[in-house]
Design a protein around this motif. Structure first.
Motif, PDB file in Angstrom:
ATOM      1  N   ASP A   1       0.820  -1.206   0.000  1.00 43.73           N
ATOM      2  CA  ASP A   1       0.000   0.000   0.000  1.00 43.73           C
ATOM      3  C   ASP A   1       0.860   1.265   0.000  1.00 43.73           C
ATOM      4  OD1 ASP A   1      -2.199  -1.611   0.031  1.00 43.73           O
ATOM      5  OD2 ASP A   1      -2.609  -1.390   2.172  1.00 43.73           O
ATOM      6  N   THR A   2       2.011   1.218   0.689  1.00 43.94           N
ATOM      7  CA  THR A   2       2.854   2.408   0.828  1.00 43.94           C
ATOM      8  C   THR A   2       3.767   2.619  -0.377  1.00 43.94           C
ATOM      9  OG1 THR A   2       2.854   2.105   3.236  1.00 43.94           O
ATOM     10  CG2 THR A   2       4.528   3.577   2.308  1.00 43.94           C
ATOM     11  N   TYR A   3       4.404   1.544  -0.832  1.00 39.05           N
ATOM     12  CA  TYR A   3       5.426   1.671  -1.880  1.00 39.05           C
ATOM     13  C   TYR A   3       4.984   1.134  -3.229  1.00 39.05           C
ATOM     14  CZ  TYR A   3       8.253   2.377   2.304  1.00 39.05           C
ATOM     15  OH  TYR A   3       8.752   2.827   3.491  1.00 39.05           O
ATOM     16  N   GLY A   4       3.845   0.463  -3.288  1.00 38.57           N
ATOM     17  CA  GLY A   4       3.376  -0.087  -4.555  1.00 38.57           C
ATOM     18  C   GLY A   4       3.752  -1.557  -4.689  1.00 38.57           C
ATOM     19  N   HIS A   5       3.048  -2.237  -5.574  1.00 37.77           N
ATOM     20  CA  HIS A   5       3.256  -3.678  -5.721  1.00 37.77           C
ATOM     21  C   HIS A   5       4.609  -4.003  -6.363  1.00 37.77           C
ATOM     22  CE1 HIS A   5      -0.715  -4.982  -4.378  1.00 37.77           C
ATOM     23  NE2 HIS A   5      -1.195  -3.906  -4.983  1.00 37.77           N
ATOM     24  N   ASP A   6       5.150  -3.088  -7.173  1.00 36.55           N
ATOM     25  CA  ASP A   6       6.470  -3.360  -7.760  1.00 36.55           C
ATOM     26  C   ASP A   6       7.524  -3.452  -6.669  1.00 36.55           C
ATOM     27  OD1 ASP A   6       5.425  -3.419 -10.258  1.00 36.55           O
ATOM     28  OD2 ASP A   6       5.931  -1.345 -10.764  1.00 36.55           O
ATOM     29  N   MET A   7       7.473  -2.525  -5.702  1.00 33.88           N
ATOM     30  CA  MET A   7       8.437  -2.599  -4.600  1.00 33.88           C
ATOM     31  C   MET A   7       8.128  -3.800  -3.707  1.00 33.88           C
ATOM     32  SD  MET A   7      10.653  -0.400  -5.116  1.00 33.88           S
ATOM     33  CE  MET A   7      11.498  -0.850  -3.613  1.00 33.88           C
ATOM     34  N   GLY A   8       6.840  -4.145  -3.575  1.00 33.57           N
ATOM     35  CA  GLY A   8       6.499  -5.367  -2.835  1.00 33.57           C
ATOM     36  C   GLY A   8       7.136  -6.590  -3.462  1.00 33.57           C
ATOM     37  N   ASP A   9       7.123  -6.639  -4.803  1.00 30.83           N
ATOM     38  CA  ASP A   9       7.782  -7.758  -5.503  1.00 30.83           C
ATOM     39  C   ASP A   9       9.286  -7.755  -5.235  1.00 30.83           C
ATOM     40  OD1 ASP A   9       5.363  -8.490  -6.478  1.00 30.83           O
ATOM     41  OD2 ASP A   9       5.660  -7.668  -8.490  1.00 30.83           O
ATOM     42  N   GLN A  10       9.896  -6.566  -5.164  1.00 29.83           N
ATOM     43  CA  GLN A  10      11.331  -6.490  -4.878  1.00 29.83           C
ATOM     44  C   GLN A  10      11.629  -7.043  -3.480  1.00 29.83           C
ATOM     45  OE1 GLN A  10      13.737  -5.661  -7.074  1.00 29.83           O
ATOM     46  NE2 GLN A  10      12.055  -5.503  -8.552  1.00 29.83           N
ATOM     47  N   VAL A  11      10.747  -6.760  -2.519  1.00 27.03           N
ATOM     48  CA  VAL A  11      10.934  -7.298  -1.164  1.00 27.03           C
ATOM     49  C   VAL A  11      10.847  -8.822  -1.184  1.00 27.03           C
ATOM     50  CG1 VAL A  11       9.923  -7.403   1.150  1.00 27.03           C
ATOM     51  CG2 VAL A  11      10.109  -5.206  -0.023  1.00 27.03           C
ATOM     52  N   LEU A  12       9.879  -9.364  -1.931  1.00 27.55           N
ATOM     53  CA  LEU A  12       9.739 -10.823  -2.027  1.00 27.55           C
ATOM     54  C   LEU A  12      10.994 -11.443  -2.633  1.00 27.55           C
ATOM     55  CD1 LEU A  12       6.037 -11.109  -3.292  1.00 27.55           C
ATOM     56  CD2 LEU A  12       6.886 -11.536  -0.985  1.00 27.55           C
ATOM     57  N   LYS A  13      11.520 -10.810  -3.688  1.00 28.87           N
ATOM     58  CA  LYS A  13      12.724 -11.355  -4.321  1.00 28.87           C
ATOM     59  C   LYS A  13      13.935 -11.222  -3.400  1.00 28.87           C
ATOM     60  CE  LYS A  13      12.093  -9.077  -8.283  1.00 28.87           C
ATOM     61  NZ  LYS A  13      12.289  -8.644  -9.687  1.00 28.87           N
ATOM     62  N   TYR A  14      13.997 -10.143  -2.632  1.00 29.98           N
ATOM     63  CA  TYR A  14      15.114  -9.984  -1.699  1.00 29.98           C
ATOM     64  C   TYR A  14      15.070 -11.068  -0.624  1.00 29.98           C
ATOM     65  CZ  TYR A  14      18.418  -7.799   1.498  1.00 29.98           C
ATOM     66  OH  TYR A  14      19.486  -7.570   2.311  1.00 29.98           O
ATOM     67  N   LEU A  15      13.872 -11.326  -0.100  1.00 30.01           N
ATOM     68  CA  LEU A  15      13.740 -12.387   0.905  1.00 30.01           C
ATOM     69  C   LEU A  15      14.129 -13.736   0.315  1.00 30.01           C
ATOM     70  CD1 LEU A  15      12.895 -13.565   3.603  1.00 30.01           C
ATOM     71  CD2 LEU A  15      10.514 -13.509   2.853  1.00 30.01           C
ATOM     72  N   ALA A  16      13.738 -13.998  -0.942  1.00 30.27           N
ATOM     73  CA  ALA A  16      14.110 -15.258  -1.585  1.00 30.27           C
ATOM     74  C   ALA A  16      15.628 -15.394  -1.660  1.00 30.27           C
ATOM     75  CB  ALA A  16      13.488 -15.338  -2.980  1.00 30.27           C
ATOM     76  N   THR A  17      16.324 -14.286  -1.984  1.00 29.02           N
ATOM     77  CA  THR A  17      17.788 -14.310  -2.062  1.00 29.02           C
ATOM     78  C   THR A  17      18.393 -14.606  -0.697  1.00 29.02           C
ATOM     79  OG1 THR A  17      17.749 -12.730  -3.894  1.00 29.02           O
ATOM     80  CG2 THR A  17      19.827 -12.975  -2.687  1.00 29.02           C
ATOM     81  N   VAL A  18      17.863 -13.958   0.344  1.00 32.53           N
ATOM     82  CA  VAL A  18      18.380 -14.188   1.704  1.00 32.53           C
ATOM     83  C   VAL A  18      18.156 -15.643   2.120  1.00 32.53           C
ATOM     84  CG1 VAL A  18      18.081 -13.568   4.132  1.00 32.53           C
ATOM     85  CG2 VAL A  18      18.091 -11.790   2.377  1.00 32.53           C
ATOM     86  N   MET A  19      17.005 -16.213   1.783  1.00 36.27           N
ATOM     87  CA  MET A  19      16.733 -17.614   2.118  1.00 36.27           C
ATOM     88  C   MET A  19      17.746 -18.540   1.465  1.00 36.27           C
ATOM     89  SD  MET A  19      12.561 -17.695   1.823  1.00 36.27           S
ATOM     90  CE  MET A  19      12.490 -19.477   2.070  1.00 36.27           C
TER      91      MET A  19
END
Length: 533
Positions: free
Chosen positions: A410-428
């Motif tokens: 809601d704050t940063y938009g779904h594109d940035m939400g996707d970036q967070v998901l991909k970042y978490l995947a990398t950390v995992m």
């Protein structure tokens, strides 16, 4: 021509024919199986994408209705003591119309149903008339905020009205103010829906509670009733889901749908099955074109080996006719090389189709992985769990979920939400080993399976992962992104099913959420203590 020469020639042709037919049959069967797998995967992915899309759009429309109802409610409260003041009433209606452009027109009706005033001024000739529409009568009798069904207004337009009652401080009903949305004219709602038109044959529409089309990509169909459409029936009953169907125009569709609770409407996002299959056809043709050169090489190899096969078979026949000869055993021993040649022929055929199998392997991996993060999806998770169970290989499970992920979107938009998901995947992946499995379970929910790990090992990995995310500096996001994690363990002969352990990890994750988020909870200890507490 000698009989033996004729026999050798016929045998070679028979072997070549059999080899070619086997190769073509194998290619056709493999190609067909790949096509069916990809077809089912595309259909399911399209249905799920349309369902998610319809759900998000329904939520956006619900937020829009909530905003306009707040605007009308504010104006109704403001006018409660000045409803008879023409100057103030006209100024407030003008402000409602011009401030946000949420409505095509705004008007006020008194408790007797008389239209007191209307904005814009182009509709001023309607002032003083009696509001006789069903929507007006419903608003006057109900005396509550309402969203009407589509009706033909006095202006001649097909419209819906959003109204809010006007009460005095003494709880005396004065009438109502209402904003209208012309379904066939540009407005905030049409722009909200119009921004979501695809160019690949997909489109969306909105149906009212009486099965009447409120929005459609074809403006001529707005206002049309579609009572026998199964998707419309389902969404108007408050259901959210997806469905493959033949629509009222006779076109086979893949539809996702979601209701809009406050209005009783439903949003449907759909795409023609033909358009989905066109993509698959293009993909399969591309694979075929890239595989043809290798197939040609394989078939040429078959031809050469077929010629070589005829000679040892002829030696076998000659040895069979001269069993009493001194060298008969030697001749039959030479025939034993035939099996080696047959194996070579088989390998040549397989080599010819190796490229196709590699392509099929890529397609299979696509089916098992999440396209956004590159992690395994639920199908990949299921395959791995089945394999580990067969091998009696113990493992630990870390179930994790991004805290307040909706706020990120809601704050940063779904594109940035996707970036967070991909970042978490990398950390995992960085926090796990090659033998472990990282999986996106859906949305912002993830699983990490640690092969051969025990509960304490998994807890340490989970804590390391949690800390990595808490301290992460993700570009363009000025807040800390945290995760909650639940840990469980499965080992052979434990008497507990894998499904139960997955549920334990999920319950531990839920406990982490309940205990304040950004923490690790183990299913065996922490959840039990929480339950006792």
């Amino acid at each position: 021509m000698p009989f033996s020469s004729l026999f050798r020639l016929d045998l070679r042709r028979l072997i070549m024919l059999l080899a070619f037919l086997s190769g073509i049959a194998t290619l056709s069967n493999t190609f067909y199986a790949s096509y069916q797998v990809q077809r089912e995967a595309l259909i399911q992915n399209t249905l799920e994408a349309n369902r998610v899309y319809a759900t998000k759009l329904a939520a956006s429309i619900e937020e829009y209705f909530e905003a306009v109802r707040q605007q009308l409610g504010y104006s109704a409260a403001l006018l409660s003591e000045h409803f008879s003041d023409e100057t103030l009433l006209r100024a407030e209606l003008a402000r409602l119309k011009l401030q946000t452009d949420s409505f095509n027109s705004v008007f006020a009706v008194d408790a007797q149903g008389t239209l007191l005033d209307i904005y814009p001024e182009t509709l001023s000739q309607l002032r003083g008339i009696r509001a006789t529409s069903q929507a007006a009568q419903t608003a006057l009798s109900a005396k509550i905020p309402l969203i009407s069904e589509p009706y033909q207004g006095a202006s001649g337009y097909l419209l819906i009205a959003i109204s809010s009652p006007v009460w005095t401080r003494e709880k005396r009903y004065l009438g109502y103010i209402s904003g209208t949305l012309y379904l066939e004219q540009p407005n905030m709602l049409s722009r909200l829906l119009g921004e979501h038109y695809y160019r690949d044959g997909s489109y969306l529409y909105v149906a009212g509670s009486d099965s009447r089309l409120i929005h459609h990509v074809d403006p001529k169909r707005i206002g049309e009733r579609v009572p026998n459409n199964p998707v419309i029936k389902a969404v108007l009953q408050g259901e959210t889901g997806s469905m493959q169907l033949i629509n009222s125009q006779g076109v086979e569709m893949l539809a996702g749908y979601a209701p809009i609770p406050s209005s009783g409407w439903g949003v449907v996002a759909q795409r023609p099955l033909k358009a989905v299959m066109a993509e698959l056809d293009s993909l399969m043709w591309a694979i075929l074109y890239q595989s043809l050169p290798w197939a040609v090489v394989g078939l040429m190899t078959i031809y050469l080996f077929a010629r070589l096969i005829s000679q040892p078979l002829w030696q076998l026949a000659r040895g069979a006719r001269s069993l009493d000869a001194e060298n008969a055993q030697d001749q039959i021993q030479q025939v034993k090389a035939w099996y080696f040649e047959a194996a070579q022929l088989k390998r040549a055929v397989l080599a010819g189709f190796s490229t196709l199998r590699q392509r099929i392997g890529v397609l299979t991996r696509d089916v098992l992985t999440d396209p956004l993060t590159g992690l395994y999806n639920r199908r990949g998770l299921r395959v791995t769990l089945d394999t580990w169970q067969l091998k009696q290989q113990g493992f630990a499970i870390i179930a994790l979920d991004i805290d307040h992920f909706k706020q990120v979107n809601d704050t940063y938009g779904h594109d940035m939400g996707d970036q967070v998901l991909k970042y978490l995947a990398t950390v995992m992946q960085e926090c796990s080993r090659t033998a472990d499995l990282a999986c996106r379970n859906g949305g912002e929910e993830f699983l990490l399976l640690l092969s051969g790990a025990h509960l304490e090992d998994a807890r340490q990995v989970a804590e390391r992962l949690r800390l990595r995310m808490q301290l992460a500096d993700i570009p363009h996001i000025d807040r800390s992104i945290t995760v909650s994690l639940g840990v469980a363990e499965w080992y052979p002969n434990s008497g507990i099913t894998v499904e139960h352990v997955l549920k334990m990890a999920d319950q531990a994750l839920y406990a982490a959420k309940q205990q304040g988020r950004n923490r690790v909870v183990t299913a065996a200890v922490d959840v039990e203590q929480a339950n006792l507490g």
